[in-house]
Scaffold this motif. Structure first.
Motif, mmCIF file in Angstrom:
data_model
loop_
_atom_site.group_PDB
_atom_site.id
_atom_site.type_symbol
_atom_site.label_atom_id
_atom_site.label_comp_id
_atom_site.label_asym_id
_atom_site.label_seq_id
_atom_site.Cartn_x
_atom_site.Cartn_y
_atom_site.Cartn_z
ATOM 1 N N LYS A 121 2.319 7.093 -6.723
ATOM 2 C CA LYS A 121 1.350 8.098 -7.144
ATOM 3 C C LYS A 121 1.759 9.485 -6.653
ATOM 4 O O LYS A 121 1.631 10.480 -7.381
ATOM 5 N N ALA A 122 2.273 9.561 -5.429
ATOM 6 C CA ALA A 122 2.701 10.853 -4.885
ATOM 7 C C ALA A 122 3.851 11.436 -5.699
ATOM 8 O O ALA A 122 3.853 12.622 -6.047
ATOM 9 N N LYS A 147 0.830 -1.201 0.000
ATOM 10 C CA LYS A 147 0.000 0.000 0.000
ATOM 11 C C LYS A 147 0.869 1.256 0.000
ATOM 12 O O LYS A 147 0.601 2.213 -0.739
ATOM 13 N N ALA A 148 1.914 1.240 0.825
ATOM 14 C CA ALA A 148 2.814 2.393 0.878
ATOM 15 C C ALA A 148 3.533 2.584 -0.456
ATOM 16 O O ALA A 148 3.737 3.719 -0.912
ATOM 17 N N SER A 176 0.148 14.202 -0.070
ATOM 18 C CA SER A 176 -0.725 13.048 0.156
ATOM 19 C C SER A 176 -0.104 12.044 1.122
ATOM 20 O O SER A 176 -0.819 11.237 1.727
ATOM 21 N N MET A 177 1.213 12.096 1.283
ATOM 22 C CA MET A 177 1.881 11.173 2.202
ATOM 23 C C MET A 177 2.193 11.819 3.544
ATOM 24 O O MET A 177 2.811 11.196 4.412
ATOM 25 N N LYS A 237 2.397 1.791 -3.417
ATOM 26 C CA LYS A 237 1.429 2.331 -4.367
ATOM 27 C C LYS A 237 1.214 3.821 -4.126
ATOM 28 O O LYS A 237 1.195 4.624 -5.074
ATOM 29 N N ASN A 238 1.062 4.193 -2.862
ATOM 30 C CA ASN A 238 0.867 5.612 -2.531
ATOM 31 C C ASN A 238 2.099 6.442 -2.890
ATOM 32 O O ASN A 238 1.990 7.586 -3.346
#
Length: 583
Positions: free
Chosen positions: A571-572, A564-565, A580-581, A567-568
């Protein structure tokens, strides 16, 4: 006392020899030859009254090594006591091959023209003829006109030790002797005047330099080409018929110092060039009258081709009209874009374009993006809109925060992070050609033809295989961005754009630092990248700091198998949204 006497005798001997030889003091010395060496001491030039008015019109003299020269008085101020003409409104003919013909094959002619009668030259014509007439037009000779629009009295540069036109000689990296700095212009073709049908026109017609902040340096340069046209396939390509210009501009480049960081020791520092190719525009209505070029008609016989002396006008787009002619009248079918990412280009012309060829091949005519001999072997980013679908517009991407060419089908950044290659203005001159054996490459592609890059491929280990491929659509990043129309830009708009891009790049880097520190990344390793002293450093270090931290975070999340991290994070990074992070 004996030692002093010996020194005195040596001095007297040297002095007597110098007086005996009579040569001008700066003759083939290992320092710059700024002026034509006058005749030796004791030499008596011959002066002649051509038109019978009782005043001299021509001086027959010699320069170094007894090379014959002729001065023609074009403003009526020559006196019988003169041993050389003036450099405000006279014409100099140098019989370099000593054949008794002053303005013929193998010779050099310089004509200064005072167009406004203020006692200072405003234009300079340089005509250089090859040793023999080969029947081929290009590149045999020079026809070059310098316009001194900022009245600094600097024109072209002649190496008087070799009697050759050397417009590329310079002090340091890019302080050129020829007047490329400031508000100035020149017109030029690498051909002899007798191989040109219409001498009012030219090939580089013109090369315009813009001094937008009044510091006597050039912040912009526009190169406008009237390419020679091949009209008869039955005749050789380099024949007279197939090497004529015709009053239509079909190639343009616009180079910009985006952060206005030029200065003493860094006279030229263009960051970006955008160029247009196609049918272009007709410029035959761009007429500029010339005053005082025409000299005595009786002196025309001294010239192999006297037509240029008879001109009363030149035809070319000037500083005031060039921009609108390019963007409003021009019909273009291709746009080229290049950015000097390693900051080592010091060309007076432009950041030389990369070509849409192989990303990995190197060298002049090697079939790679650096195929052009004046392009950087490594370090620049090239992008190409081969159908002009983007109409020359730009955008700032989300995935790297940089300025890109809208409508480009693909692009390529050949990374030279430490500027080890090129570092100047022409890699092939003076034996400076050095091509990298291994380099990192980033390739950009617009796969959905919407004008924006959406696929980024990385070969960071230099093995010529892209090991990382990022599809923005697959990671949920919209590639569409706000368009930037430069057709109405003034220079300040470019500077403001660069400032905004650099500030945003650095602000994002600071946010990336917070994200890294939040996730226990030791950022002191990158202390050098944390210190910025200029707009350019914000741009350069801001990009690299984000990239290093992104890869460190990616490594850490991979170690912890936190999908999950990961993927985030992707995208960030590729959306430029580090916030977003931090939420």
């Amino acid at each position: 006392m004996k030692y002093i006497f010996i020194l005195f005798i040596a001095f007297i001997s040297t002095y007597c020899y110098a007086q005996k030889s009579g040569d001008y003091w700066n003759n083939r010395l290992q320092i710059v030859s700024f002026r034509l060496p006058p005749p030796p001491i004791g030499y008596q030039p011959k002066l002649k009254d051509i038109n019978g008015d009782g005043k001299p019109d021509v001086i027959y003299s010699i320069t170094r090594d007894s090379i014959p020269v002729m001065w023609i008085d074009d403003d009526g101020d020559m006196t019988w006591d003169d041993f050389e003409g003036d450099t405000k409104n006279d014409c100099l003919l140098i019989d370099r091959n000593r054949d008794g013909i002053y303005g013929g094959q193998g010779d050099l002619i310089i004509d200064w023209v005072d167009t406004d009668g203020d006692g200072k030259a405003d234009m300079q014509f340089v005509i250089e003829y090859p040793k023999v007439c080969t029947g081929e037009v290009w590149p045999n000779g020079h026809y070059m006109i310098v316009l001194d629009l900022d009245h600094d009295n600097i024109f072209n540069y002649i190496d008087w030790n070799t009697m050759q036109l050397k417009s590329w000689d310079k002090v340091g990296v890019c302080d050129f002797y020829t007047d490329y700095s400031g508000h100035t212009a020149f017109l030029k073709i690498h051909a002899s005047t007798y191989n040109m049908e219409d001498l009012r026109l030219n090939w580089e017609n013109p090369f315009l330099f813009y001094d937008k902040d009044g510091d006597n340096l050039s912040e912009m340069a526009i190169r406008i080409l009237d390419s020679t046209k091949h009209v008869d396939s039955k005749l050789p390509a380099n024949s007279f018929v197939n090497q004529q210009v015709n009053g239509v501009v079909d190639w343009v480049s616009i180079a910009v110092d985006m952060d206005n960081d030029n200065g003493p020791g860094n006279e030229f520092d263009f960051d970006m060039t955008i160029g247009f190719q196609g049918e272009g525009f007709n410029y035959m209505d761009q007429v500029h009258k010339i005053n005082n070029l025409r000299g005595l008609a009786e002196t025309d016989t001294f010239f192999m081709d006297a037509r240029w002396r008879q001109l009363d006008e030149l035809i070319y787009p000037d500083h005031e009209n060039a921009w609108d002619l390019i963007f409003k009248r021009g019909e273009w079918n291709r746009v080229n874009f290049v950015w000097d990412e390693d900051g080592d280009c010091k060309r007076w012309e432009r950041v030389e374009f990369y070509e849409p060829l192989d990303p990995f091949k190197t060298g002049w005519k090697g079939g790679g993006v650096d195929n052009h001999k004046q392009s950087d072997a490594s370090g620049d980013r090239g992008e190409w809109d081969m159908d002009n679908s983007g109409r020359g517009k730009l955008y700032v991407s989300k995935f790297d925060g940089r300025i890109h060419l809208y409508g480009a089908e693909w692009g390529c950044w050949r990374i030279d992070q430490n500027a080890e290659y090129y570092q100047g203005w022409d890699r092939l001159w003076f034996g400076l050609d050095k091509n990298p054996n291994r380099f990192a490459t980033v390739k950009y592609t617009d796969t959905d033809n919407n004008g924006f890059f959406d696929l980024i491929e990385y070969d960071m280990d230099g093995d010529k295989h892209f090991e990382t491929i990022i599809d923005l659509r697959k990671i949920g990043v919209n590639d569409c961005c706000e368009l930037i129309d430069i057709s109405s830009f003034a220079y300040k708009d470019f500077v403001d754009l660069m400032q905004t891009v650099s500030d945003n790049m650095w602000n994002n880097a600071l946010k990336a630092l917070k994200v890294a520190e939040k996730n226990d990344i030791n950022t002191t390793w990158y202390a050098k990248l944390k210190q910025v002293l200029s707009t350019q450093e914000k741009y350069q270090k801001g990009y690299w700091l984000q990239y290093y931290l992104y890869k460190d975070l990616e490594y850490q999340f991979s170690r912890s198998q936190d999908e999950k991290a990961l993927k985030n994070l992707s995208k960030a990074y590729y959306s430029g949204d580090w916030d977003s992070m931090l939420r």
